[in-house]
Design a protein around this motif. Sequence first.
Motif, PDB file in Angstrom:
ATOM      1  N   LEU A  12       0.751  -1.208  -0.181  1.00 32.30           N
ATOM      2  CA  LEU A  12       0.071  -0.056  -0.023  1.00 32.30           C
ATOM      3  C   LEU A  12       0.896   1.187  -0.020  1.00 32.30           C
ATOM      4  CD1 LEU A  12      -2.940  -1.067   2.412  1.00 32.30           C
ATOM      5  CD2 LEU A  12      -2.801  -1.240  -0.006  1.00 32.30           C
ATOM      6  N   ASP A  13       1.950   1.132  -0.708  1.00 32.75           N
ATOM      7  CA  ASP A  13       2.924   2.371  -0.858  1.00 32.75           C
ATOM      8  C   ASP A  13       2.579   3.037  -2.461  1.00 32.75           C
ATOM      9  OD1 ASP A  13       4.237   0.397  -2.238  1.00 32.75           O
ATOM     10  OD2 ASP A  13       5.940   0.441  -1.325  1.00 32.75           O
ATOM     11  N   LYS A  62     -10.851  10.797  -1.414  1.00 30.87           N
ATOM     12  CA  LYS A  62      -9.654  11.443  -1.876  1.00 30.87           C
ATOM     13  C   LYS A  62      -8.492  10.580  -1.229  1.00 30.87           C
ATOM     14  CE  LYS A  62      -6.398  15.225  -1.638  1.00 30.87           C
ATOM     15  NZ  LYS A  62      -6.045  16.494  -1.177  1.00 30.87           N
ATOM     16  N   ALA A  63      -8.005   9.656  -2.148  1.00 35.84           N
ATOM     17  CA  ALA A  63      -6.843   8.901  -1.707  1.00 35.84           C
ATOM     18  C   ALA A  63      -5.281   9.135  -2.392  1.00 35.84           C
ATOM     19  CB  ALA A  63      -7.153   7.520  -2.166  1.00 35.84           C
ATOM     20  N   ASP A  64      -4.481   9.174  -1.347  1.00 37.20           N
ATOM     21  CA  ASP A  64      -3.063   9.362  -1.851  1.00 37.20           C
ATOM     22  C   ASP A  64      -2.142   8.568  -0.935  1.00 37.20           C
ATOM     23  OD1 ASP A  64      -3.307  10.894   0.391  1.00 37.20           O
ATOM     24  OD2 ASP A  64      -3.027  12.790  -0.413  1.00 37.20           O
ATOM     25  N   ILE A  65      -0.828   8.625  -1.717  1.00 35.49           N
ATOM     26  CA  ILE A  65       0.026   7.980  -0.696  1.00 35.49           C
ATOM     27  C   ILE A  65       1.027   9.128   0.066  1.00 35.49           C
ATOM     28  CG2 ILE A  65       2.228   6.559  -0.698  1.00 35.49           C
ATOM     29  CD1 ILE A  65      -0.354   5.139  -1.589  1.00 35.49           C
ATOM     30  N   VAL A  66       1.206   8.894   1.252  1.00 36.71           N
ATOM     31  CA  VAL A  66       1.675   9.953   2.183  1.00 36.71           C
ATOM     32  C   VAL A  66       2.803   9.436   3.187  1.00 36.71           C
ATOM     33  CG1 VAL A  66      -0.293  11.455   2.177  1.00 36.71           C
ATOM     34  CG2 VAL A  66       0.299   9.905   3.978  1.00 36.71           C
ATOM     35  N   MET A  67       3.701   9.958   3.822  1.00 32.38           N
ATOM     36  CA  MET A  67       4.548   9.308   4.792  1.00 32.38           C
ATOM     37  C   MET A  67       3.520   9.771   6.136  1.00 32.38           C
ATOM     38  SD  MET A  67       7.364   8.121   3.896  1.00 32.38           S
ATOM     39  CE  MET A  67       8.175   8.235   5.504  1.00 32.38           C
ATOM     40  N   TYR A  68       3.578   8.531   6.850  1.00 35.19           N
ATOM     41  CA  TYR A  68       2.784   8.460   8.295  1.00 35.19           C
ATOM     42  C   TYR A  68       3.389   7.898   9.065  1.00 35.19           C
ATOM     43  CZ  TYR A  68      -1.011   8.569  11.842  1.00 35.19           C
ATOM     44  OH  TYR A  68      -1.598   8.665  12.854  1.00 35.19           O
ATOM     45  N   ARG A  69       3.845   8.505  10.257  1.00 37.89           N
ATOM     46  CA  ARG A  69       4.600   7.880  11.446  1.00 37.89           C
ATOM     47  C   ARG A  69       5.570   6.819  10.951  1.00 37.89           C
ATOM     48  NH1 ARG A  69       1.358   7.300  16.809  1.00 37.89           N
ATOM     49  NH2 ARG A  69       0.174   9.248  16.798  1.00 37.89           N
ATOM     50  N   GLY A  70       6.498   7.233   9.795  1.00 37.89           N
ATOM     51  CA  GLY A  70       7.780   6.525   9.600  1.00 37.89           C
ATOM     52  C   GLY A  70       7.537   5.786   8.282  1.00 37.89           C
ATOM     53  N   ARG A  71       6.684   5.534   7.713  1.00 32.29           N
ATOM     54  CA  ARG A  71       6.352   4.839   6.529  1.00 32.29           C
ATOM     55  C   ARG A  71       5.286   5.434   5.353  1.00 32.29           C
ATOM     56  NH1 ARG A  71       3.031   0.003   9.263  1.00 32.29           N
ATOM     57  NH2 ARG A  71       4.464   0.415  10.988  1.00 32.29           N
ATOM     58  N   ALA A 100       2.192   5.053   3.179  1.00 29.55           N
ATOM     59  CA  ALA A 100       1.112   4.503   3.705  1.00 29.55           C
ATOM     60  C   ALA A 100      -0.214   5.308   2.764  1.00 29.55           C
ATOM     61  CB  ALA A 100       0.492   4.765   5.125  1.00 29.55           C
ATOM     62  N   LEU A 101      -1.199   4.322   2.567  1.00 21.26           N
ATOM     63  CA  LEU A 101      -2.409   4.757   1.834  1.00 21.26           C
ATOM     64  C   LEU A 101      -3.079   5.674   2.818  1.00 21.26           C
ATOM     65  CD1 LEU A 101      -4.401   4.799  -0.559  1.00 21.26           C
ATOM     66  CD2 LEU A 101      -5.408   2.652   0.773  1.00 21.26           C
ATOM     67  N   THR A 111     -12.785  11.124   8.886  1.00 18.96           N
ATOM     68  CA  THR A 111     -11.368  10.403   9.488  1.00 18.96           C
ATOM     69  C   THR A 111     -10.497  10.857   8.583  1.00 18.96           C
ATOM     70  OG1 THR A 111     -12.946   8.719  10.141  1.00 18.96           O
ATOM     71  CG2 THR A 111     -10.641   8.199  10.187  1.00 18.96           C
ATOM     72  N   ASP A 112      -9.225  11.050   9.131  1.00 17.80           N
ATOM     73  CA  ASP A 112      -7.906  10.895   8.173  1.00 17.80           C
ATOM     74  C   ASP A 112      -7.498   9.512   8.589  1.00 17.80           C
ATOM     75  OD1 ASP A 112      -7.310  13.216   6.965  1.00 17.80           O
ATOM     76  OD2 ASP A 112      -6.971  14.033   8.866  1.00 17.80           O
ATOM     77  N   ALA A 113      -7.564   8.616   7.654  1.00 18.27           N
ATOM     78  CA  ALA A 113      -7.313   7.306   7.622  1.00 18.27           C
ATOM     79  C   ALA A 113      -6.024   6.665   7.004  1.00 18.27           C
ATOM     80  CB  ALA A 113      -8.590   6.175   7.159  1.00 18.27           C
ATOM     81  N   TYR A 114      -5.235   5.786   7.497  1.00 22.43           N
ATOM     82  CA  TYR A 114      -4.039   5.512   7.011  1.00 22.43           C
ATOM     83  C   TYR A 114      -4.039   3.927   7.027  1.00 22.43           C
ATOM     84  CZ  TYR A 114      -3.219  10.246   7.909  1.00 22.43           C
ATOM     85  OH  TYR A 114      -3.033  11.570   7.839  1.00 22.43           O
ATOM     86  N   PHE A 115      -3.578   3.302   6.128  1.00 27.28           N
ATOM     87  CA  PHE A 115      -3.213   1.749   5.615  1.00 27.28           C
ATOM     88  C   PHE A 115      -2.095   1.191   5.162  1.00 27.28           C
ATOM     89  CE2 PHE A 115      -7.671   3.156   5.027  1.00 27.28           C
ATOM     90  CZ  PHE A 115      -8.272   2.421   5.661  1.00 27.28           C
ATOM     91  N   SER A 116      -1.469   0.275   5.714  1.00 26.87           N
ATOM     92  CA  SER A 116      -0.195  -0.212   5.403  1.00 26.87           C
ATOM     93  C   SER A 116      -0.223  -1.973   5.527  1.00 26.87           C
ATOM     94  CB  SER A 116       1.150   0.129   6.358  1.00 26.87           C
ATOM     95  OG  SER A 116       2.050   0.050   5.842  1.00 26.87           O
ATOM     96  N   ASN A 117       0.827  -2.346   4.733  1.00 26.24           N
ATOM     97  CA  ASN A 117       0.889  -3.859   5.005  1.00 26.24           C
ATOM     98  C   ASN A 117      -0.266  -4.797   4.996  1.00 26.24           C
ATOM     99  OD1 ASN A 117       3.826  -3.299   5.104  1.00 26.24           O
ATOM    100  ND2 ASN A 117       3.813  -2.673   7.157  1.00 26.24           N
TER     101      ASN A 117
END
Length: 233
Positions: free
Chosen positions: A34-35, A46-55, A57-58, A220-226
Amino acid sequence: MGKFVSALCLASFVLLALNGGAQTTRERTRVFRLDSMEGLETVNTKADIVMYRGRRALHLAPVQNRETDRDSMVALVGGTDFKDGTIEAEVAGVPITAMDPTARGFVGVEFRVQEHGARAENIYLRPTNGRAEDQLRRNHSVQYESLPEFPWHRLRKEAPGTYESYVDLEAGAWTKMRIEIAGTKARLYVNGAGQPCLIVNDLKLGDVRGQIGLWAYIATDAYFSNLKVTQTN
């Protein structure tokens, strides 16, 4: 001696078959970092790829001219046709209280999604409830719902306490979700716990299959990884 050799050959064949079966299971495991936005279909977000807490993420956030009759944001994962197995993901949710003072940062995972999100099973977290001083709010930390016929408020009214429960959560922090699905049953494990914090024994869509979606409430500001998907059926 001949019988011993035959038995040994048979045992070796069974072991190879078992190993082959294990290999097949491993081949049915897919990892989505999800990078990047590749393979994702977004709905009402609205979806994008950002840096969040060191990684990387979507990131899902509300669109400026959002659909007023929809309170869900979803990123559907292309190429997923899921029925039974395990879904693992790391998620983080931050409430946008300026948009909704009651927002809790709802964030989670949909599965067996059909019709571009019109029908789905959904298990999600309410991060700010996890450490609330109000015990009743704590009891509503994790939630199951089935869309569109069984939203959370219907389930809470008709079966209080059955489809939601408590788990320790920290708002904005990366949180590991693991959902095990088999037939009409699902179990949620959070942050590597050995026991599930939520058990659903009657998934409302029935024994069906569909896509996997990354879900959040609109405020919500939502973040997803891995994201990791292991299919057994």
